[in-house]
Design a protein around this motif. Structure first.
Motif: not given
Length: 99
Positions: A45-55
């Motif tokens: 649900i609502d995945p967000v990636a920023d470089g090597d980080r995923i939430q």
């Protein structure tokens, strides 16, 4: 290397260790994924990636119904970070690429 691929993560819980298979799709465009534990597969649900980080968050029904929020970082072939299961304290999560 990217977050794209299959990852086996381990989540320590009061009910014992839970092994979860993550299928992360991250090529061009938005990131997406699913998590499979036992016979239950749920979408991110609502995945967000920023470089090597995923939430992301995910709703599970087993062993109990709740929403878990994940914040993981890739370092080579390893994912590490935290999971916040519902009303419980956050816990350490770790895993490795399996594909």
């Amino acid at each position: 290397m990217s977050l794209h691929g299959r990852w086996q993560i381990s989540i320590p819980t009061p009910l014992g260790r839970q092994d979860v298979l993550l299928d992360i799709v991250h090529r061009e465009g938005p990131i997406s994924g699913t998590a499979t534990q036992g016979d239950e597969t749920v979408p991110f649900i609502d995945p967000v990636a920023d470089g090597d980080r995923i939430q992301w968050s995910q709703r599970i029904t087993k062993p109990m119904s709740m929403v878990i929020k994940f914040d993981l970082t890739r370092d080579g072939e390893t994912l590490t970070g935290r999971a916040k299961p519902g009303f419980l304290p956050s816990i350490s999560v770790s895993g490795t690429r399996v594909d």
